[in-house]
Design a protein around this motif. Structure first.
Motif, PDB file in Angstrom:
ATOM      1  N   LEU A  39      43.539   7.062  61.827  1.00 37.27           N
ATOM      2  CA  LEU A  39      44.372   5.983  62.373  1.00 37.27           C
ATOM      3  C   LEU A  39      44.083   5.734  63.846  1.00 37.27           C
ATOM      4  O   LEU A  39      44.068   4.579  64.293  1.00 37.27           O
ATOM      5  CB  LEU A  39      45.851   6.327  62.174  1.00 37.27           C
ATOM      6  N   ASP A  40      43.837   6.787  64.601  1.00 44.02           N
ATOM      7  CA  ASP A  40      43.623   6.605  66.040  1.00 44.02           C
ATOM      8  C   ASP A  40      42.250   6.038  66.376  1.00 44.02           C
ATOM      9  O   ASP A  40      41.952   5.764  67.535  1.00 44.02           O
ATOM     10  CB  ASP A  40      43.840   7.925  66.786  1.00 44.02           C
ATOM     11  N   GLU A  41      41.395   5.869  65.343  1.00 45.80           N
ATOM     12  CA  GLU A  41      40.069   5.299  65.591  1.00 45.80           C
ATOM     13  C   GLU A  41      39.899   3.907  64.993  1.00 45.80           C
ATOM     14  O   GLU A  41      38.878   3.258  65.233  1.00 45.80           O
ATOM     15  CB  GLU A  41      38.989   6.229  65.016  1.00 45.80           C
ATOM     16  N   ILE A  42      40.880   3.460  64.203  1.00 46.57           N
ATOM     17  CA  ILE A  42      40.738   2.172  63.525  1.00 46.57           C
ATOM     18  C   ILE A  42      40.571   1.035  64.520  1.00 46.57           C
ATOM     19  O   ILE A  42      39.766   0.119  64.323  1.00 46.57           O
ATOM     20  CB  ILE A  42      41.960   1.908  62.608  1.00 46.57           C
ATOM     21  N   PHE A  43      41.308   1.088  65.621  1.00 47.19           N
ATOM     22  CA  PHE A  43      41.295  -0.023  66.567  1.00 47.19           C
ATOM     23  C   PHE A  43      40.283   0.175  67.689  1.00 47.19           C
ATOM     24  O   PHE A  43      40.197  -0.646  68.601  1.00 47.19           O
ATOM     25  CB  PHE A  43      42.693  -0.239  67.148  1.00 47.19           C
ATOM     26  N   VAL A  44      39.518   1.281  67.635  1.00 47.93           N
ATOM     27  CA  VAL A  44      38.476   1.504  68.640  1.00 47.93           C
ATOM     28  C   VAL A  44      37.199   0.833  68.137  1.00 47.93           C
ATOM     29  O   VAL A  44      36.229   1.468  67.726  1.00 47.93           O
ATOM     30  CB  VAL A  44      38.253   3.012  68.873  1.00 47.93           C
ATOM     31  N   VAL A  45      37.227  -0.493  68.149  1.00 51.27           N
ATOM     32  CA  VAL A  45      36.116  -1.279  67.607  1.00 51.27           C
ATOM     33  C   VAL A  45      35.912  -2.509  68.487  1.00 51.27           C
ATOM     34  O   VAL A  45      36.710  -2.796  69.376  1.00 51.27           O
ATOM     35  CB  VAL A  45      36.417  -1.743  66.153  1.00 51.27           C
ATOM     36  N   ARG A 120      43.936  -0.083  50.252  1.00 54.19           N
ATOM     37  CA  ARG A 120      42.561   0.201  50.627  1.00 54.19           C
ATOM     38  C   ARG A 120      42.466   1.470  51.482  1.00 54.19           C
ATOM     39  O   ARG A 120      41.701   2.376  51.173  1.00 54.19           O
ATOM     40  CB  ARG A 120      41.953  -0.998  51.371  1.00 54.19           C
ATOM     41  N   TRP A 121      43.222   1.547  52.566  1.00 58.91           N
ATOM     42  CA  TRP A 121      43.079   2.673  53.491  1.00 58.91           C
ATOM     43  C   TRP A 121      43.644   3.962  52.904  1.00 58.91           C
ATOM     44  O   TRP A 121      42.985   5.008  52.916  1.00 58.91           O
ATOM     45  CB  TRP A 121      43.764   2.344  54.815  1.00 58.91           C
ATOM     46  N   CYS A 122      44.867   3.888  52.349  1.00 59.07           N
ATOM     47  CA  CYS A 122      45.491   5.096  51.799  1.00 59.07           C
ATOM     48  C   CYS A 122      44.958   5.455  50.414  1.00 59.07           C
ATOM     49  O   CYS A 122      44.483   6.568  50.202  1.00 59.07           O
ATOM     50  CB  CYS A 122      47.009   4.930  51.735  1.00 59.07           C
ATOM     51  N   LEU A 123      45.056   4.535  49.458  1.00 59.40           N
ATOM     52  CA  LEU A 123      44.716   4.857  48.073  1.00 59.40           C
ATOM     53  C   LEU A 123      43.211   4.906  47.852  1.00 59.40           C
ATOM     54  O   LEU A 123      42.666   5.931  47.433  1.00 59.40           O
ATOM     55  CB  LEU A 123      45.385   3.858  47.138  1.00 59.40           C
ATOM     56  N   GLN A 124      42.524   3.798  48.127  1.00 60.30           N
ATOM     57  CA  GLN A 124      41.071   3.812  47.920  1.00 60.30           C
ATOM     58  C   GLN A 124      40.392   4.846  48.812  1.00 60.30           C
ATOM     59  O   GLN A 124      39.648   5.709  48.329  1.00 60.30           O
ATOM     60  CB  GLN A 124      40.490   2.433  48.208  1.00 60.30           C
ATOM     61  N   GLY A 125      40.653   4.762  50.107  1.00 58.91           N
ATOM     62  CA  GLY A 125      40.024   5.693  51.035  1.00 58.91           C
ATOM     63  C   GLY A 125      40.482   7.120  50.832  1.00 58.91           C
ATOM     64  O   GLY A 125      39.692   8.063  50.938  1.00 58.91           O
ATOM     65  N   GLY A 126      41.787   7.285  50.541  1.00 55.41           N
ATOM     66  CA  GLY A 126      42.314   8.631  50.345  1.00 55.41           C
ATOM     67  C   GLY A 126      41.739   9.300  49.116  1.00 55.41           C
ATOM     68  O   GLY A 126      41.349  10.473  49.153  1.00 55.41           O
ATOM     69  N   ILE A 127      41.687   8.575  47.996  1.00 52.14           N
ATOM     70  CA  ILE A 127      41.116   9.128  46.764  1.00 52.14           C
ATOM     71  C   ILE A 127      39.641   9.463  46.974  1.00 52.14           C
ATOM     72  O   ILE A 127      39.166  10.533  46.563  1.00 52.14           O
ATOM     73  CB  ILE A 127      41.290   8.136  45.603  1.00 52.14           C
ATOM     74  N   THR A 128      38.912   8.570  47.617  1.00 53.76           N
ATOM     75  CA  THR A 128      37.490   8.816  47.877  1.00 53.76           C
ATOM     76  C   THR A 128      37.299  10.063  48.737  1.00 53.76           C
ATOM     77  O   THR A 128      36.395  10.871  48.492  1.00 53.76           O
ATOM     78  CB  THR A 128      36.853   7.601  48.579  1.00 53.76           C
ATOM     79  N   THR A 179      31.614  -2.245  54.956  1.00 51.06           N
ATOM     80  CA  THR A 179      31.775  -2.357  56.407  1.00 51.06           C
ATOM     81  C   THR A 179      32.290  -1.078  57.047  1.00 51.06           C
ATOM     82  O   THR A 179      32.091  -0.862  58.239  1.00 51.06           O
ATOM     83  CB  THR A 179      32.745  -3.503  56.760  1.00 51.06           C
ATOM     84  N   GLY A 180      32.977  -0.258  56.256  1.00 53.05           N
ATOM     85  CA  GLY A 180      33.538   0.974  56.800  1.00 53.05           C
ATOM     86  C   GLY A 180      34.711   0.760  57.714  1.00 53.05           C
ATOM     87  O   GLY A 180      35.063   1.643  58.505  1.00 53.05           O
ATOM     88  N   CYS A 181      35.368  -0.410  57.613  1.00 49.90           N
ATOM     89  CA  CYS A 181      36.483  -0.729  58.512  1.00 49.90           C
ATOM     90  C   CYS A 181      37.569  -1.472  57.756  1.00 49.90           C
ATOM     91  O   CYS A 181      37.329  -2.564  57.232  1.00 49.90           O
ATOM     92  CB  CYS A 181      35.993  -1.564  59.689  1.00 49.90           C
ATOM     93  N   VAL A 182      38.771  -0.901  57.697  1.00 50.05           N
ATOM     94  CA  VAL A 182      39.870  -1.530  56.967  1.00 50.05           C
ATOM     95  C   VAL A 182      40.372  -2.787  57.661  1.00 50.05           C
ATOM     96  O   VAL A 182      41.029  -3.635  57.039  1.00 50.05           O
ATOM     97  CB  VAL A 182      41.025  -0.515  56.777  1.00 50.05           C
ATOM     98  N   LEU A 183      40.071  -2.950  58.944  1.00 48.22           N
ATOM     99  CA  LEU A 183      40.523  -4.144  59.652  1.00 48.22           C
ATOM    100  C   LEU A 183      39.922  -5.415  59.063  1.00 48.22           C
ATOM    101  O   LEU A 183      40.543  -6.479  59.101  1.00 48.22           O
ATOM    102  CB  LEU A 183      40.166  -4.060  61.136  1.00 48.22           C
TER     103      LEU A 183
END
Length: 215
Positions: A39-45, A120-128, A179-183
């Motif tokens: 979470l602390d890196e999502i907006f460092v883009v 996407r971030w929690c379920l897709q990314g979390g399961i992966t 893209t590797g970015c949920v944003l």
């Protein structure tokens, strides 16, 4: 549907979408999130680049919306699309026709943030992230599939709408994977919803059984 009912339902929408953000944060607190995107890196883009990619990701959805409007007569011969059109006209059009642009913008923004963080971030990314890395691309495929099925089920107002939501969920899932970015799916989701709300509220309707454009 009266204007007061429309406002009431929009506030329900705000509460529901806000609740999805809270659920996403709760799941993330327990470790179910995309570990490649803390979470602390999502907006460092580079936000301008991310916004540009979000706009680009919206284009296929907007192309379908335009085709659905201008090529509607041949399209709606298919029961699948007819069911979606009927739901938009009978249920969504009365809701959005008296809504202001600000209300539609805020609701679409909340939907983009809440639904993409959760699915996407929690379920897709979390399961992966939880599946063994030895699975390679299979883990990502399972994450996309599970999240998209749940996304479709949560939008299952009828069979056609639910299946369409599942397909869109897969699309957003692939966008995040590539893209590797949920944003980026957040921006695409919110922007498409905003345009779709304007279209449904202002331009989609019927008068005496015929299509009509509303001012």
């Amino acid at each position: 549907m009266e204007a007061d009912d429309d406002v009431h339902l929009l506030w329900v929408g705000f509460i529901v979408e806000g609740g999805l953000i809270a659920i996403a944060m709760f799941l993330a607190w327990w470790g179910l999130y995309d570990h490649a995107q803390p979470l602390d890196e999502i907006f460092v883009v580079n936000l301008s680049q991310i916004f540009g990619l979000g706009l680009l990701a919206t284009l296929p959805l907007l192309i379908f919306l335009v085709a659905f409007h201008f090529l509607r007569p041949p399209f709606v011969r298919f029961t699948f699309l007819r069911s979606i059109q009927d739901f938009a006209q009978t249920e969504l059009h009365p809701l959005f026709r008296s809504s202001t642009l600000l209300e539609m913008f805020l609701l679409s923004l909340m939907a983009g943030i809440g639904e993409e963080l959760l699915f996407r971030w929690c379920l897709q990314g979390g399961i992966t992230s939880l599946l063994p890395s030895s699975m390679g691309g299979g883990a990502a495929a399972i994450g996309i599939l599970v999240a998209s099925i749940l996304f479709g089920l949560c939008h299952w107002v009828n069979n056609s709408y639910g299946i369409a939501a599942l397909i869109v969920g897969v699309y957003f899932g692939v966008v995040m994977l590539v893209t590797g970015c949920v944003l980026i799916p957040i921006i695409a989701h919110a922007l498409y919803d905003f345009v779709a709300m304007i279209y449904i509220g202002r331009f989609l309707g019927r008068v005496d059984g015929r299509e009509a454009i509303h001012p």
